[in-house]
Write a protein that holds these residues in place. Structure first.
Motif, PDB file in Angstrom:
ATOM      1  N   GLY A  25       0.800  -1.230   0.000  1.00 34.80           N
ATOM      2  CA  GLY A  25       0.000   0.000   0.000  1.00 34.80           C
ATOM      3  C   GLY A  25       0.828   1.273   0.000  1.00 34.80           C
ATOM      4  O   GLY A  25       0.272   2.368  -0.146  1.00 34.80           O
ATOM      5  N   ALA A  26       2.136   1.141   0.152  1.00 35.54           N
ATOM      6  CA  ALA A  26       2.987   2.339   0.230  1.00 35.54           C
ATOM      7  C   ALA A  26       3.705   2.586  -1.091  1.00 35.54           C
ATOM      8  O   ALA A  26       3.772   1.721  -1.962  1.00 35.54           O
ATOM      9  CB  ALA A  26       4.003   2.168   1.352  1.00 35.54           C
ATOM     10  N   THR A  27       4.228   3.815  -1.218  1.00 31.81           N
ATOM     11  CA  THR A  27       5.062   4.137  -2.380  1.00 31.81           C
ATOM     12  C   THR A  27       6.512   4.252  -1.931  1.00 31.81           C
ATOM     13  O   THR A  27       6.796   4.460  -0.748  1.00 31.81           O
ATOM     14  CB  THR A  27       4.630   5.473  -3.035  1.00 31.81           C
ATOM     15  N   GLY A  28       7.418   4.152  -2.888  1.00 31.40           N
ATOM     16  CA  GLY A  28       8.839   4.334  -2.598  1.00 31.40           C
ATOM     17  C   GLY A  28       9.168   5.811  -2.429  1.00 31.40           C
ATOM     18  O   GLY A  28       8.296   6.682  -2.580  1.00 31.40           O
ATOM     19  N   PHE A  29      10.426   6.082  -2.158  1.00 31.25           N
ATOM     20  CA  PHE A  29      10.900   7.449  -1.913  1.00 31.25           C
ATOM     21  C   PHE A  29      10.582   8.368  -3.094  1.00 31.25           C
ATOM     22  O   PHE A  29      10.305   9.550  -2.931  1.00 31.25           O
ATOM     23  CB  PHE A  29      12.413   7.399  -1.674  1.00 31.25           C
ATOM     24  N   CYS A  30      10.594   7.812  -4.295  1.00 35.15           N
ATOM     25  CA  CYS A  30      10.362   8.612  -5.509  1.00 35.15           C
ATOM     26  C   CYS A  30       8.896   8.975  -5.700  1.00 35.15           C
ATOM     27  O   CYS A  30       8.568   9.761  -6.593  1.00 35.15           O
ATOM     28  CB  CYS A  30      10.859   7.843  -6.729  1.00 35.15           C
ATOM     29  N   LEU A  31       8.017   8.378  -4.906  1.00 34.67           N
ATOM     30  CA  LEU A  31       6.572   8.655  -4.910  1.00 34.67           C
ATOM     31  C   LEU A  31       5.824   8.118  -6.131  1.00 34.67           C
ATOM     32  O   LEU A  31       4.614   8.307  -6.244  1.00 34.67           O
ATOM     33  CB  LEU A  31       6.281  10.172  -4.792  1.00 34.67           C
ATOM     34  N   VAL A  32       6.525   7.457  -7.035  1.00 34.55           N
ATOM     35  CA  VAL A  32       5.855   7.027  -8.268  1.00 34.55           C
ATOM     36  C   VAL A  32       5.904   5.515  -8.485  1.00 34.55           C
ATOM     37  O   VAL A  32       5.577   5.031  -9.557  1.00 34.55           O
ATOM     38  CB  VAL A  32       6.420   7.767  -9.507  1.00 34.55           C
ATOM     39  N   ARG A  33       6.328   4.779  -7.445  1.00 33.48           N
ATOM     40  CA  ARG A  33       6.314   3.319  -7.547  1.00 33.48           C
ATOM     41  C   ARG A  33       5.610   2.791  -6.311  1.00 33.48           C
ATOM     42  O   ARG A  33       6.032   3.063  -5.183  1.00 33.48           O
ATOM     43  CB  ARG A  33       7.742   2.771  -7.673  1.00 33.48           C
ATOM     44  N   LYS A  34       4.527   2.054  -6.543  1.00 29.12           N
ATOM     45  CA  LYS A  34       3.651   1.688  -5.437  1.00 29.12           C
ATOM     46  C   LYS A  34       3.478   0.172  -5.314  1.00 29.12           C
ATOM     47  O   LYS A  34       3.285  -0.511  -6.326  1.00 29.12           O
ATOM     48  CB  LYS A  34       2.274   2.341  -5.656  1.00 29.12           C
ATOM     49  N   ASN A  35       3.567  -0.275  -4.090  1.00 29.21           N
ATOM     50  CA  ASN A  35       3.327  -1.688  -3.794  1.00 29.21           C
ATOM     51  C   ASN A  35       1.827  -1.911  -3.616  1.00 29.21           C
ATOM     52  O   ASN A  35       1.226  -1.400  -2.672  1.00 29.21           O
ATOM     53  CB  ASN A  35       4.092  -2.059  -2.506  1.00 29.21           C
ATOM     54  N   GLU A  36       1.236  -2.650  -4.541  1.00 31.85           N
ATOM     55  CA  GLU A  36      -0.193  -2.979  -4.413  1.00 31.85           C
ATOM     56  C   GLU A  36      -0.322  -4.480  -4.288  1.00 31.85           C
ATOM     57  O   GLU A  36      -0.063  -5.214  -5.240  1.00 31.85           O
ATOM     58  CB  GLU A  36      -0.972  -2.462  -5.630  1.00 31.85           C
ATOM     59  N   ASN A  37      -0.628  -4.917  -3.090  1.00 30.07           N
ATOM     60  CA  ASN A  37      -0.783  -6.353  -2.789  1.00 30.07           C
ATOM     61  C   ASN A  37       0.435  -7.165  -3.196  1.00 30.07           C
ATOM     62  O   ASN A  37       0.318  -8.241  -3.786  1.00 30.07           O
ATOM     63  CB  ASN A  37      -2.035  -6.924  -3.473  1.00 30.07           C
ATOM     64  N   GLY A  38       1.604  -6.615  -2.916  1.00 28.26           N
ATOM     65  CA  GLY A  38       2.834  -7.369  -3.159  1.00 28.26           C
ATOM     66  C   GLY A  38       3.389  -7.242  -4.567  1.00 28.26           C
ATOM     67  O   GLY A  38       4.383  -7.879  -4.902  1.00 28.26           O
ATOM     68  N   THR A  39       2.734  -6.433  -5.413  1.00 30.58           N
ATOM     69  CA  THR A  39       3.259  -6.188  -6.758  1.00 30.58           C
ATOM     70  C   THR A  39       3.617  -4.711  -6.866  1.00 30.58           C
ATOM     71  O   THR A  39       2.833  -3.860  -6.446  1.00 30.58           O
ATOM     72  CB  THR A  39       2.201  -6.559  -7.823  1.00 30.58           C
ATOM     73  N   LEU A  40       4.784  -4.435  -7.417  1.00 32.28           N
ATOM     74  CA  LEU A  40       5.229  -3.044  -7.527  1.00 32.28           C
ATOM     75  C   LEU A  40       4.795  -2.472  -8.876  1.00 32.28           C
ATOM     76  O   LEU A  40       5.130  -3.022  -9.926  1.00 32.28           O
ATOM     77  CB  LEU A  40       6.756  -2.957  -7.379  1.00 32.28           C
ATOM     78  N   PHE A  41       4.045  -1.385  -8.812  1.00 31.51           N
ATOM     79  CA  PHE A  41       3.546  -0.739 -10.030  1.00 31.51           C
ATOM     80  C   PHE A  41       4.184   0.626 -10.220  1.00 31.51           C
ATOM     81  O   PHE A  41       4.393   1.357  -9.258  1.00 31.51           O
ATOM     82  CB  PHE A  41       2.023  -0.548  -9.948  1.00 31.51           C
ATOM     83  N   SER A  42       4.422   0.969 -11.491  1.00 30.12           N
ATOM     84  CA  SER A  42       4.798   2.342 -11.823  1.00 30.12           C
ATOM     85  C   SER A  42       3.505   3.148 -11.931  1.00 30.12           C
ATOM     86  O   SER A  42       2.566   2.738 -12.615  1.00 30.12           O
ATOM     87  CB  SER A  42       5.547   2.373 -13.158  1.00 30.12           C
ATOM     88  N   LEU A  43       3.461   4.285 -11.271  1.00 32.81           N
ATOM     89  CA  LEU A  43       2.263   5.134 -11.327  1.00 32.81           C
ATOM     90  C   LEU A  43       2.335   6.142 -12.477  1.00 32.81           C
ATOM     91  O   LEU A  43       1.406   6.907 -12.673  1.00 32.81           O
ATOM     92  CB  LEU A  43       2.101   5.901 -10.004  1.00 32.81           C
ATOM     93  N   VAL A  44       3.457   6.138 -13.202  1.00 33.50           N
ATOM     94  CA  VAL A  44       3.649   7.177 -14.224  1.00 33.50           C
ATOM     95  C   VAL A  44       3.883   6.613 -15.631  1.00 33.50           C
ATOM     96  O   VAL A  44       4.251   7.359 -16.534  1.00 33.50           O
ATOM     97  CB  VAL A  44       4.830   8.119 -13.836  1.00 33.50           C
ATOM     98  N   TYR A  45       3.630   5.327 -15.793  1.00 29.34           N
ATOM     99  CA  TYR A  45       3.882   4.742 -17.116  1.00 29.34           C
ATOM    100  C   TYR A  45       3.009   5.430 -18.167  1.00 29.34           C
ATOM    101  O   TYR A  45       1.779   5.488 -18.038  1.00 29.34           O
ATOM    102  CB  TYR A  45       3.606   3.225 -17.108  1.00 29.34           C
ATOM    103  N   GLY A  46       3.639   5.957 -19.208  1.00 30.02           N
ATOM    104  CA  GLY A  46       2.900   6.606 -20.298  1.00 30.02           C
ATOM    105  C   GLY A  46       2.250   7.916 -19.923  1.00 30.02           C
ATOM    106  O   GLY A  46       1.413   8.441 -20.656  1.00 30.02           O
ATOM    107  N   LYS A  47       2.626   8.461 -18.771  1.00 30.82           N
ATOM    108  CA  LYS A  47       2.010   9.724 -18.294  1.00 30.82           C
ATOM    109  C   LYS A  47       3.056  10.823 -18.317  1.00 30.82           C
ATOM    110  O   LYS A  47       3.726  11.091 -17.311  1.00 30.82           O
ATOM    111  CB  LYS A  47       1.539   9.542 -16.848  1.00 30.82           C
ATOM    112  N   ALA A  48       3.186  11.463 -19.451  1.00 31.59           N
ATOM    113  CA  ALA A  48       4.209  12.507 -19.562  1.00 31.59           C
ATOM    114  C   ALA A  48       3.706  13.807 -18.940  1.00 31.59           C
ATOM    115  O   ALA A  48       2.573  14.216 -19.179  1.00 31.59           O
ATOM    116  CB  ALA A  48       4.563  12.728 -21.026  1.00 31.59           C
ATOM    117  N   ILE A  49       4.529  14.418 -18.140  1.00 31.79           N
ATOM    118  CA  ILE A  49       4.171  15.710 -17.551  1.00 31.79           C
ATOM    119  C   ILE A  49       4.745  16.842 -18.401  1.00 31.79           C
ATOM    120  O   ILE A  49       4.321  17.989 -18.301  1.00 31.79           O
ATOM    121  CB  ILE A  49       4.654  15.808 -16.082  1.00 31.79           C
ATOM    122  N   SER A  50       5.685  16.473 -19.266  1.00 32.24           N
ATOM    123  CA  SER A  50       6.295  17.480 -20.122  1.00 32.24           C
ATOM    124  C   SER A  50       6.817  16.804 -21.391  1.00 32.24           C
ATOM    125  O   SER A  50       7.347  15.691 -21.331  1.00 32.24           O
ATOM    126  CB  SER A  50       7.453  18.148 -19.371  1.00 32.24           C
TER     127      SER A  50
END
Ligand code: SF4
Length: 345
Positions: A25-50
């Motif tokens: 349920g937590a994210t790493g220090f970078c704030l964009v990688r999140k553990n969801e039920n034991g699987t690590l997801f990128s929260l920014v895949y394909g999401k360009a801010i610039s």
């Protein structure tokens, strides 16, 4: 990519050198990688801010496909907390935002805007590795090159993974790589992993250029800069370009003034004395040290103004027209660049 599941639901991320242990349920220090039920997801895949078109000289890369245009993309997040970050609005913001721009669209946009490559930049590309990796792979298939602008705080595993698709990297130091500066100003516990990542890049034959942000009073030690230059000479080679960048006050570090030009010039002399062939000053448009000089006879071979090449004085095979010495520039000159970046969004 690059994480391990534990039996208790936590995960170990080893994408960057922080090597976070992340609770469910937590994210790493970078704030964009999140553990969801034991699987690590990128929260920014394909999401360009610039997304912007930049001259490659802006990265800065002065010895790799000069004059080329690169499609520059970034997502939110960072694994550093630099108090002087000039992209803090996108690197330090907790609420993830971004425009849907899948890898295919990045590559398409690069083609439509006459780019020769893609650059993963503005924030730390390591933390959006999956997005960068897929884009870089596609980009390579259609003949584009790929470059990272990175703080270098990657694990060797991460360097190995992206290496087959990564042509060049600008690795940014701050404060002469002083560990105390990194701890106090960027919340980075150790600089050692950056040197390890650089050695791995060298082994993988990735073209590397080094920058160092010279911060007045707290990060402008000439001894540190010289030590860093010596390390670059010995570990990466004396032809490695070394860019000394002028600091300007930003974000939380507004008490320090912009770096005096004389400080940068002293740093330039120190780096040259260490034996580096190609030393540059950055963020000082019009300064003579933006240009390239022949390491043998000192002839002006590439004259620059900011990000623009204003005179190209190399002859066949990147040779000095006066003494014939080969200047260490990879790729080819891409004529026609006007040195002016523009943003797509
Ligand atoms: S990439 Fe993010 S989650 Fe992974 S180790 Fe680095 S800071 Fe932690």
């Amino acid at each position: 990519m690059l994480y391990r599941k534990r039996q208790d639901g936590k995960v170990d991320c080893f994408l960057c050198a922080r090597r976070c242990l992340i609770n469910d349920g937590a994210t790493g220090f970078c704030l964009v990688r999140k553990n969801e039920n034991g699987t690590l997801f990128s929260l920014v895949y394909g999401k360009a801010i610039s997304a912007s078109v930049d001259p490659i000289e802006k990265k800065p890369l002065s010895h790799f496909n000069p004059g080329a245009l690169v499609m520059s993309i970034a997502t939110m997040g960072c694994n550093f907390r630099c108090q002087f970050c000039d992209n803090w609005m996108i690197s330090q913001e907790k609420n993830i935002d971004g425009k849907n721009l899948p890898p295919e669209q990045v590559v398409k946009a690069a083609g439509e805007n006459s780019c020769q490559g893609i650059s993963y930049t503005y924030t730390e590309p390591t933390i959006f590795m999956e997005y960068a990796y897929d884009t870089a792979k596609l980009a390579r298939q259609v003949g584009f090159f790929n470059t990272f602008v990175t703080n270098g705080y990657m694990t060797p595993e991460a360097v190995k993974m992206i290496a087959p698709y990564l042509d060049a990297a600008t690795v940014d130091f701050k404060g002469g790589a002083d560990p105390e500066f990194y701890r106090a100003v960027s919340a980075v516990p150790s600089v050692a992993p950056i040197f390890e990542a650089l050695k791995e890049m060298k082994r993988k034959d990735i073209h590397v250029e080094i920058t160092n942000l010279v911060v007045p009073k707290i990060g402008d030690s000439l001894e540190r800069i010289k030590e860093l230059a010596v390390w670059i000479r010995d570990a990466l080679g004396k032809d490695t370009p070394f860019h000394l960048l002028r600091f300007h006050p930003d974000y939380k570090l507004t008490s320090a003034p912009a770096t005096p030009v004389e400080t940068l010039e002293k740093a330039y002399v120190a780096a040259k004395e260490a034996g580096l062939n190609y030393v540059y000053l950055g963020n000082v448009p019009g300064h003579a040290c933006e240009s390239t000089y022949c390491p043998n006879c000192n002839e002006l071979v590439v004259k620059r103004y900011a990000f623009e090449i204003v005179r190209w004085n190399l002859v066949k095979d990147m040779r000095c027209p006066v003494c014939g010495t080969q200047v260490a520039i990879k790729g080819k000159l891409h004529a026609g660049g006007h040195g002016l970046p523009y943003a797509l969004f």
